[in-house]
Motif scaffolding. Structure first.
Motif, short mmCIF file in Angstrom:
data_model
loop_
_atom_site.label_atom_id
_atom_site.label_comp_id
_atom_site.label_asym_id
_atom_site.label_seq_id
_atom_site.Cartn_x
_atom_site.Cartn_y
_atom_site.Cartn_z
N PRO A 280 1.35 -1.45 0.14
CA PRO A 280 0.35 -0.35 -0.50
C PRO A 280 0.91 1.15 0.06
O PRO A 280 0.46 2.66 -1.24
CB PRO A 280 -0.84 -0.08 1.03
CG PRO A 280 -0.82 -1.77 1.78
CD PRO A 280 0.47 -1.99 0.78
N ALA A 281 1.54 1.57 0.39
CA ALA A 281 2.71 2.46 1.23
C ALA A 281 3.43 2.92 -0.44
O ALA A 281 3.80 3.83 -0.64
CB ALA A 281 4.02 2.45 1.80
N ARG A 282 3.91 1.45 -1.21
CA ARG A 282 5.19 2.20 -2.67
C ARG A 282 3.63 2.83 -3.64
O ARG A 282 3.83 3.37 -4.17
CB ARG A 282 5.93 0.94 -3.04
CG ARG A 282 6.63 0.76 -1.85
CD ARG A 282 7.89 -0.60 -2.16
NE ARG A 282 8.26 -0.70 -3.47
CZ ARG A 282 9.22 -0.87 -3.79
NH1 ARG A 282 10.27 -1.83 -3.11
NH2 ARG A 282 10.30 -0.19 -4.84
N VAL A 283 2.57 2.08 -3.41
CA VAL A 283 1.61 2.32 -4.82
C VAL A 283 1.15 3.45 -4.30
O VAL A 283 0.58 4.59 -5.74
CB VAL A 283 0.78 1.10 -4.81
CG1 VAL A 283 -0.45 1.09 -5.42
CG2 VAL A 283 0.76 -0.85 -5.00
N SER A 284 0.73 3.59 -3.58
CA SER A 284 0.07 4.73 -3.15
C SER A 284 1.09 6.13 -3.02
O SER A 284 1.29 7.61 -3.54
CB SER A 284 -0.52 5.27 -1.75
OG SER A 284 -0.97 4.66 -0.72
N LEU A 285 2.60 5.69 -3.09
CA LEU A 285 3.57 6.99 -3.13
C LEU A 285 3.34 7.08 -4.96
O LEU A 285 3.82 8.47 -4.89
CB LEU A 285 4.79 6.67 -2.63
CG LEU A 285 6.23 7.89 -2.42
CD1 LEU A 285 5.43 9.13 -2.13
CD2 LEU A 285 7.13 6.78 -2.03
N GLY A 286 3.94 5.73 -5.64
CA GLY A 286 3.64 5.65 -6.73
C GLY A 286 2.89 6.52 -7.52
O GLY A 286 2.68 7.48 -8.65
N VAL A 287 1.52 6.59 -7.62
CA VAL A 287 0.67 6.63 -8.25
C VAL A 287 0.37 8.11 -7.70
O VAL A 287 0.22 8.92 -8.35
CB VAL A 287 -1.00 6.09 -7.29
CG1 VAL A 287 -2.05 6.84 -7.92
CG2 VAL A 287 -0.85 4.74 -7.84
N THR A 288 0.78 8.81 -6.67
CA THR A 288 0.30 10.32 -5.78
C THR A 288 1.66 11.22 -6.56
O THR A 288 1.28 12.24 -7.75
CB THR A 288 0.84 10.19 -4.25
OG1 THR A 288 -0.34 9.61 -4.04
CG2 THR A 288 0.50 11.46 -4.12
#
Length: 458
Positions: A280-288
């Motif tokens: 969740p952390a890595r996906v949120s950071l990349g998409v944001t």
């Protein structure tokens, strides 16, 4: 008898001081020079002596073209629009020419009248000049019309007016925002050809610029004048032009675009330092970061015209967007490698278990076929076909996952360093921590070297 002449002399002196001199001064004070100006104007502008429909004669009364000397004062430059490719300017426009029909005599005026002033330009002949690249324009009429016409004793005429103009300025934005733009102000005769009318720049300083002139995102580097006579089917027409060189202030774009884009790219690299299982952390950071970078790019493009060529800012935002998108793809690869690592560990356990079972079976088989007489162990039996098939399958799986012991070609230093990380997902993250910043630094070096060189060359 001697005192009588003295008395008469004193009486005459008093009469002269009291009566004669004040009357002479009073007569001098009563002279109305404004009335004299009116008489002169009525005389030189009378319908019988002057016709404004006829142009003045040439130099020294010849039949040559009338010579018009022009000079400008740039009072302010309001806006320079990249989208509309135009700029707005307020200027004082002046024309000077000689009309010998307007001569008048000032010998008996003791220098009291140096020139005559009119506020209505329709009383005299005017050159038919127009601004060829004008989009909009208007005069200033508050509180009174901001214009005047001065007529000098030798017939010289000075026309001055304050104008606000919006002028077209075609721009080349290939180096934006490291560019310089040349905007032009062109003045052309509409009806009179060069046989009748010639425009010349005034000697000395034909174009003046307000010392307090300030622009929000540009710097006025240079002002130059030139001639641009144009030929058409109806003849050749006089033309003057002013070239204004504007240099774009890069500090604004450095703070508003370049630094924020660099920060977004660097923030996207934070995911390389997070655990591969922190999905969740890595996906949120990349998409944001990807969405923020896309929004930044859209905002930049909305402030520029849709041109067909690639601008310098397009290269920058495109590469930064690619780096952010690459960081998101890197996590997808890491996630796949993590699942592959888990599968590989499972295969390792299965292989070890199979080897242990197979070794136990071999030992039992050898014990059963032990020669009771000699005590020598017989050769082990040949593996069953099912066991051989299972062995080939495990060897193939190990080869695919890089566990067959065969060394692939690579630099020894990298092999030793990479081999210290057992998990492939970890290896990808560690390599990305160095590859992404290195490639981005190389891109910056090439980008700034190329476009700064082009800027200086331009």
């Amino acid at each position: 008898m001697i005192a009588q002449p003295s008395w008469l002399l004193w009486c005459s002196l008093c009469y002269f001081l009291i009566c004669v001199i004040p009357q002479h001064k009073g007569a001098e004070r009563k002279t109305n020079f404004r009335e004299i100006e009116k008489q002169i104007l009525d005389q030189i502008l009378g319908s019988k002596t002057y016709d404004r429909r006829i142009r003045p004669s040439g130099m020294n009364g010849t039949d040559g073209p009338a010579i018009i000397h022009i000079n400008l004062l740039f009072r302010s430059i309001a806006t320079i629009s990249d989208v509309k490719m135009e700029y707005s300017v307020q200027l004082t426009f002046r024309e000077e020419w000689l009309d010998e029909r307007l001569k008048y005599d000032t010998k008996n005026l003791n220098g009291k009248i140096r020139y005559l002033t009119l506020v209505d330009s329709s009383k005299v002949w005017m050159p038919d000049l127009f601004f060829s690249n004008e989009k909009e324009g208007h005069f200033h009429n508050i509180i009174m019309p901001n214009l005047y016409v001065r007529i000098f004793p030798d017939g010289g005429v000075l026309y001055s007016i304050r104008l606000s103009l919006t002028l077209a300025c075609p721009m080349n934005l290939k180096l934006y925002p490291l560019d310089r733009q040349k905007c032009m102000l062109s003045m052309v005769s509409y009806g009179w050809t060069t046989d009748d009318l010639v425009f010349l720049w005034r000697d000395g300083d034909p174009v003046q610029v307000n010392k307090n002139l300030q622009l929000p995102r540009f710097t006025l580097e240079k002002v130059s004048t030139d001639y641009c006579n144009s030929k058409t089917n109806t003849g050749e027409y006089a033309c003057l032009k002013v070239d204004l060189i504007f240099k774009r202030e890069f500090s604004y774009y450095l703070i508003q675009i370049y630094i924020p884009c660099c920060m977004l790219v660097i923030v996207s690299w934070v995911s390389f330092w997070l655990d591969a299982n922190a999905v969740p952390a890595r996906v949120s950071l990349g998409v944001t970061t990807l969405l923020t970078m896309a929004t930044q790019t859209t905002g930049i493009n909305n402030s520029l015209p849709p041109v067909s060529y690639t601008k310098a800012i397009d290269v920058w935002t495109g590469v930064c967007l690619t780096f952010v998108f690459g960081a998101l793809l890197e996590f997808a690869l890491v996630n796949y490698a993590s699942r592959s690592d888990a599968h590989r560990e499972k295969l390792k356990k299965q292989r070890r278990q199979w080897e242990m079972e197979h070794a136990a079976a071999l030992e039992a088989q050898q014990a059963e076929h032990l020669d009771e007489v000699t005590g020598f162990a017989l050769k082990p039996l040949v593996r069953h076909s099912k066991d051989r098939e299972r062995a080939r399958h495990y060897e193939y799986e190990l080869h695919i996952n890089g566990l067959d012991g065969k060394r692939h070609p690579a630099a020894e230093c990298c092999k030793n360093w990479i081999s210290s990380f057992q998990m492939r997902s970890k290896r990808i993250d560690v390599i990305s921590r160095f590859i992404f910043p290195l490639v981005f630094a190389m891109f910056n070096l090439i980008y700034w070297t190329t476009y700064l060189f082009k800027e200086n060359e331009n």
